[in-house]
Write an enzyme that holds these catalytic residues in place. Structure first.
Site, PDB file in Angstrom:
ATOM      1  N   GLY A  53      53.899  43.102  41.614  1.00 20.09           N
ATOM      2  CA  GLY A  53      53.274  43.945  40.590  1.00 20.09           C
ATOM      3  C   GLY A  53      54.280  44.351  39.531  1.00 20.09           C
ATOM      4  O   GLY A  53      54.210  45.461  38.998  1.00 20.09           O
TER       5      GLY A  53
ATOM      6  N   GLY B 225      53.509  49.018  34.560  1.00 27.33           N
ATOM      7  CA  GLY B 225      53.638  50.316  35.219  1.00 27.33           C
ATOM      8  C   GLY B 225      54.975  50.556  35.901  1.00 27.33           C
ATOM      9  O   GLY B 225      56.044  50.217  35.365  1.00 27.33           O
TER      10      GLY B 225
ATOM     11  N   ARG C  37      49.513  39.199  39.004  1.00 25.29           N
ATOM     12  CA  ARG C  37      48.375  38.338  38.676  1.00 25.29           C
ATOM     13  C   ARG C  37      48.352  37.872  37.224  1.00 25.29           C
ATOM     14  O   ARG C  37      47.816  36.842  36.915  1.00 25.29           O
ATOM     15  CB  ARG C  37      47.066  39.064  39.000  1.00 25.29           C
ATOM     16  CG  ARG C  37      46.744  39.058  40.477  1.00 25.29           C
ATOM     17  CD  ARG C  37      45.446  39.762  40.757  1.00 25.29           C
ATOM     18  NE  ARG C  37      45.573  41.201  40.600  1.00 25.29           N
ATOM     19  CZ  ARG C  37      44.554  42.046  40.603  1.00 25.29           C
ATOM     20  NH1 ARG C  37      43.332  41.594  40.756  1.00 25.29           N
ATOM     21  NH2 ARG C  37      44.760  43.345  40.470  1.00 25.29           N
TER      22      ARG C  37
ATOM     23  N   ASP D 167      48.696  36.293  43.324  1.00 27.18           N
ATOM     24  CA  ASP D 167      47.851  37.378  43.839  1.00 27.18           C
ATOM     25  C   ASP D 167      48.316  37.611  45.276  1.00 27.18           C
ATOM     26  O   ASP D 167      48.283  36.685  46.095  1.00 27.18           O
ATOM     27  CB  ASP D 167      46.378  36.934  43.806  1.00 27.18           C
ATOM     28  CG  ASP D 167      45.425  38.046  44.210  1.00 27.18           C
ATOM     29  OD1 ASP D 167      45.814  38.893  45.060  1.00 27.18           O
ATOM     30  OD2 ASP D 167      44.294  38.077  43.698  1.00 27.18           O
TER      31      ASP D 167
ATOM     32  N   ARG E   6      47.102  38.764  47.708  1.00 30.54           N
ATOM     33  CA  ARG E   6      46.107  38.530  48.764  1.00 30.54           C
ATOM     34  C   ARG E   6      46.083  37.063  49.191  1.00 30.54           C
ATOM     35  O   ARG E   6      45.398  36.719  50.159  1.00 30.54           O
ATOM     36  CB  ARG E   6      44.705  38.933  48.253  1.00 30.54           C
ATOM     37  CG  ARG E   6      44.557  40.425  48.083  1.00 30.54           C
ATOM     38  CD  ARG E   6      43.282  40.792  47.345  1.00 30.54           C
ATOM     39  NE  ARG E   6      43.359  40.470  45.926  1.00 30.54           N
ATOM     40  CZ  ARG E   6      42.470  40.863  45.002  1.00 30.54           C
ATOM     41  NH1 ARG E   6      41.423  41.581  45.388  1.00 30.54           N
ATOM     42  NH2 ARG E   6      42.604  40.552  43.737  1.00 30.54           N
TER      43      ARG E   6
ATOM     44  N   PHE F  76      41.042  52.788  42.382  1.00 33.70           N
ATOM     45  CA  PHE F  76      40.188  53.461  41.401  1.00 33.70           C
ATOM     46  C   PHE F  76      39.509  54.612  42.111  1.00 33.70           C
ATOM     47  O   PHE F  76      39.405  54.616  43.341  1.00 33.70           O
ATOM     48  CB  PHE F  76      39.151  52.490  40.795  1.00 33.70           C
ATOM     49  CG  PHE F  76      38.391  51.695  41.821  1.00 33.70           C
ATOM     50  CD1 PHE F  76      37.353  52.267  42.541  1.00 33.70           C
ATOM     51  CD2 PHE F  76      38.732  50.385  42.082  1.00 33.70           C
ATOM     52  CE1 PHE F  76      36.667  51.541  43.500  1.00 33.70           C
ATOM     53  CE2 PHE F  76      38.055  49.640  43.044  1.00 33.70           C
ATOM     54  CZ  PHE F  76      37.019  50.236  43.754  1.00 33.70           C
TER      55      PHE F  76
ATOM     56  N   SER G 172      31.048  49.359  47.489  1.00 33.03           N
ATOM     57  CA  SER G 172      30.542  48.214  48.247  1.00 33.03           C
ATOM     58  C   SER G 172      31.626  47.807  49.243  1.00 33.03           C
ATOM     59  O   SER G 172      32.807  48.141  49.050  1.00 33.03           O
ATOM     60  CB  SER G 172      30.251  47.048  47.296  1.00 33.03           C
ATOM     61  OG  SER G 172      31.467  46.568  46.754  1.00 33.03           O
TER      62      SER G 172
ATOM     63  N   TYR H 180      49.230  60.910  49.539  1.00 27.94           N
ATOM     64  CA  TYR H 180      47.994  61.017  50.334  1.00 27.94           C
ATOM     65  C   TYR H 180      47.929  59.959  51.442  1.00 27.94           C
ATOM     66  O   TYR H 180      46.918  59.823  52.109  1.00 27.94           O
ATOM     67  CB  TYR H 180      46.740  61.049  49.448  1.00 27.94           C
ATOM     68  CG  TYR H 180      46.481  59.852  48.566  1.00 27.94           C
ATOM     69  CD1 TYR H 180      46.172  58.595  49.090  1.00 27.94           C
ATOM     70  CD2 TYR H 180      46.496  59.985  47.181  1.00 27.94           C
ATOM     71  CE1 TYR H 180      45.911  57.519  48.279  1.00 27.94           C
ATOM     72  CE2 TYR H 180      46.239  58.892  46.354  1.00 27.94           C
ATOM     73  CZ  TYR H 180      45.949  57.662  46.907  1.00 27.94           C
ATOM     74  OH  TYR H 180      45.696  56.581  46.108  1.00 27.94           O
TER      75      TYR H 180
HETATM   76  C1  HXC Z   1      33.453  51.274  42.068  1.00 27.09           C
HETATM   77  C2  HXC Z   1      34.515  49.231  41.746  1.00 27.09           C
HETATM   78  C3  HXC Z   1      35.292  49.787  40.695  1.00 27.09           C
HETATM   79  C4  HXC Z   1      35.083  51.159  40.364  1.00 27.09           C
HETATM   80  C5  HXC Z   1      35.825  47.712  40.940  1.00 27.09           C
HETATM   81  N1  HXC Z   1      34.883  47.963  41.846  1.00 27.09           N
HETATM   82  N2  HXC Z   1      36.104  48.815  40.219  1.00 27.09           N
HETATM   83  N3  HXC Z   1      33.613  49.970  42.433  1.00 27.09           N
HETATM   84  N4  HXC Z   1      34.170  51.872  41.083  1.00 27.09           N
HETATM   85  N5  HXC Z   1      35.797  51.760  39.402  1.00 27.09           N
HETATM   86  C6  HXC Z   1      34.323  47.021  42.799  1.00 27.09           C
HETATM   87  C7  HXC Z   1      33.629  45.852  42.114  1.00 27.09           C
HETATM   88  O1  HXC Z   1      32.300  46.191  41.743  1.00 27.09           O
HETATM   89  C8  HXC Z   1      33.674  44.790  43.196  1.00 27.09           C
HETATM   90  O2  HXC Z   1      32.672  44.990  44.163  1.00 27.09           O
HETATM   91  C9  HXC Z   1      34.978  45.075  43.900  1.00 27.09           C
HETATM   92  O3  HXC Z   1      35.357  46.413  43.560  1.00 27.09           O
HETATM   93  C10 HXC Z   1      36.079  44.141  43.453  1.00 27.09           C
HETATM   94  O4  HXC Z   1      36.193  44.224  42.039  1.00 27.09           O
HETATM   95  P1  HXC Z   1      36.852  43.028  41.208  1.00 27.09           P
HETATM   96  O5  HXC Z   1      37.079  43.485  39.843  1.00 27.09           O
HETATM   97  O6  HXC Z   1      36.073  41.786  41.447  1.00 27.09           O
HETATM   98  O7  HXC Z   1      38.193  42.844  42.036  1.00 27.09           O
HETATM   99  P2  HXC Z   1      39.616  42.499  41.615  1.00 27.09           P
HETATM  100  O8  HXC Z   1      39.685  41.665  40.391  1.00 27.09           O
HETATM  101  O9  HXC Z   1      40.221  41.973  42.834  1.00 27.09           O
HETATM  102  O10 HXC Z   1      40.246  43.914  41.209  1.00 27.09           O
HETATM  103  C11 HXC Z   1      40.835  44.750  42.131  1.00 27.09           C
HETATM  104  C12 HXC Z   1      40.646  46.208  41.735  1.00 27.09           C
HETATM  105  C13 HXC Z   1      41.026  46.450  40.269  1.00 27.09           C
HETATM  106  C14 HXC Z   1      41.432  47.100  42.642  1.00 27.09           C
HETATM  107  C15 HXC Z   1      39.176  46.508  41.899  1.00 27.09           C
HETATM  108  O11 HXC Z   1      40.835  47.808  39.909  1.00 27.09           O
HETATM  109  C16 HXC Z   1      42.458  46.067  40.014  1.00 27.09           C
HETATM  110  O12 HXC Z   1      42.769  44.914  39.955  1.00 27.09           O
HETATM  111  N6  HXC Z   1      43.376  47.002  39.850  1.00 27.09           N
HETATM  112  C17 HXC Z   1      44.799  46.672  39.629  1.00 27.09           C
HETATM  113  C18 HXC Z   1      45.456  47.667  38.801  1.00 27.09           C
HETATM  114  C19 HXC Z   1      45.357  49.024  39.444  1.00 27.09           C
HETATM  115  O13 HXC Z   1      44.342  49.395  40.012  1.00 27.09           O
HETATM  116  N7  HXC Z   1      46.404  49.784  39.306  1.00 27.09           N
HETATM  117  C20 HXC Z   1      46.336  51.166  39.723  1.00 27.09           C
HETATM  118  C21 HXC Z   1      47.205  51.296  40.797  1.00 27.09           C
HETATM  119  S1  HXC Z   1      47.699  52.940  40.878  1.00 27.09           S
HETATM  120  P3  HXC Z   1      31.266  44.157  44.160  1.00 27.09           P
HETATM  121  O14 HXC Z   1      30.609  44.540  45.463  1.00 27.09           O
HETATM  122  O15 HXC Z   1      30.526  44.637  42.957  1.00 27.09           O
HETATM  123  O16 HXC Z   1      31.645  42.716  44.105  1.00 27.09           O
HETATM  124  C22 HXC Z   1      47.882  53.283  42.420  1.00 27.09           C
HETATM  125  C23 HXC Z   1      48.616  54.585  42.578  1.00 27.09           C
HETATM  126  C24 HXC Z   1      47.977  55.416  43.616  1.00 27.09           C
HETATM  127  O17 HXC Z   1      47.526  52.611  43.279  1.00 27.09           O
HETATM  128  C25 HXC Z   1      48.518  56.807  43.563  1.00 27.09           C
HETATM  129  C26 HXC Z   1      47.930  57.626  42.451  1.00 27.09           C
HETATM  130  C27 HXC Z   1      48.373  59.098  42.444  1.00 27.09           C
END
Ligand code: HXC
Length: 281
Positions: free
Chosen positions: A16, A20, A41, A66, A68, A98, A106, A148
């Site tokens: 990653g 960030g 990615r 990725d 995964r 998120f 889901s 957490y």
């Molecule tokens: C509900 C959601 C959603 C949301 C995605 N999904 N976003 N459900 N609310 N906001 C659901 C989708 O509908 C889908 O389900 C499933 O999650 C997978 O989504 P995809 O977009 O197909 O997956 P993917 O491309 O693999 O993306 C992974 C991800 C995405 C986690 C969902 O947000 C991502 O790539 N994030 C990377 C960057 C990131 O999140 N950085 C933040 C890290 S910060 P269905 O059933 O519809 O197929 C961090 C710090 C933590 O972790 C500490 C903070 C204080």
């Protein structure tokens, strides 16, 4: 502030690393003398990180991956080793997260976050660990978790469950792989605003302000603060630290934990009243 030379001669792989905290650590580690490998990615983001480093005279390689996908991990690490000969330090930083009411998730949403954070961290660690062990090489693994991981948190159940698993892995492997010279450490950051956290975790400005209100030091973290901590933990100066997680959150999680911490909002009159009442015989 940068501790120049702290990481001289070290080859560091950061997952990653295209954005960030991952990018910030990559740049900072390079400033401290390390050669950098970043995977993630999005090729365009990884290239940006590598270019930022190279433009300052540092050494950086990137490969899309990725976490995964175990084949992609293997290919990326092969590529880095072809170019760098060895990797001394692995930083598992790749994460997905998120905020959402859990009943709206889901199964696939849960799998996505846990897949990146828990399975991905394990897959990359396993790949590097096997190589270090079979080549009789020492190694350091730094995992980025969160406060957490031990308290849990509403609205980020997949992330909380996955980070708790990563922390358990750090503590387990710290014991199991120490005999191979592989050290495990973790950092538990509180809020460090990045593009991704703003978009995925604090999309509403008011929520970010509420979080800042909960931090005793009254602000969120700065990238160089987490990067400096990370650099120390992976450096030879921390050679006897194994299985430890260091919190860097301005006191945020403890403020939520202490029973009387909300008394911080009391004014002088209220304190005088409490004293008067409690001293009454
Ligand atoms: C509900 C959601 C959603 C949301 C995605 N999904 N976003 N459900 N609310 N906001 C659901 C989708 O509908 C889908 O389900 C499933 O999650 C997978 O989504 P995809 O977009 O197909 O997956 P993917 O491309 O693999 O993306 C992974 C991800 C995405 C986690 C969902 O947000 C991502 O790539 N994030 C990377 C960057 C990131 O999140 N950085 C933040 C890290 S910060 P269905 O059933 O519809 O197929 C961090 C710090 C933590 O972790 C500490 C903070 C204080």
């Amino acid at each position: 502030m940068t501790f120049r030379g702290l990481l001289d001669g070290k080859n560091i792989l950061i997952t990653g690393g295209g954005s960030g905290i991952g990018r910030a650590m990559a740049q900072h580690f390079s400033d401290m003398g390390a050669s950098i490998a970043v995977l993630g990615r999005r090729e365009i983001k990884l290239k940006e990180t590598a270019d930022l480093i190279k433009n300052k005279g540092g050494t950086a390689y990137f490969h899309t991956c990725d976490v995964r996908n175990t084949d992609q991990i293997n290919e990326a690490i092969d590529y880095f080793l072809d170019n760098m000969k060895n990797i001394d330090i692995l930083v598992n930083n790749a994460a997905g997260n998120f905020v959402s009411p859990t009943e709206k998730l889901s199964p696939h949403a849960f799998d996505s976050v846990v897949g990146i954070v828990l399975h991905g961290t394990f897959y990359v660690t396993l790949n590097m660990g096997k190589r270090w062990i079979s080549n009789s090489r020492k190694g350091v693994v730094l995992d980025i978790v969160t406060t957490y991981a031990w308290t849990g948190s509403a609205f980020v159940v997949p992330s909380a469950a996955a980070k708790a698993g990563v922390l358990a892995m750090v503590r387990s492997l710290a014991v199991e792989w120490a005999r191979y010279g592989i050290r495990h450490v973790a950092i538990a950051p509180g809020p460090f605003p990045t593009e991704a956290t703003k978009r995925n975790l604090f999309p509403i400005q008011d929520m970010e302000n509420k979080i800042i209100d909960r931090i005793p030091l009254g602000r969120t973290g700065r990238m160089e603060e987490i990067s400096n901590l990370a650099a120390f933990l992976v450096s030879d100066y921390a050679d006897y630290i194994n299985g430890e997680v260091v919190t860097i959150d301005g006191g945020e999680w403890l403020k939520g934990a202490g029973q009387f911490n909300d008394f911080l909002s009391l004014d002088k009159d209220q304190w005088d009243l409490i004293r008067e009442m409690s001293m009454k015989k």
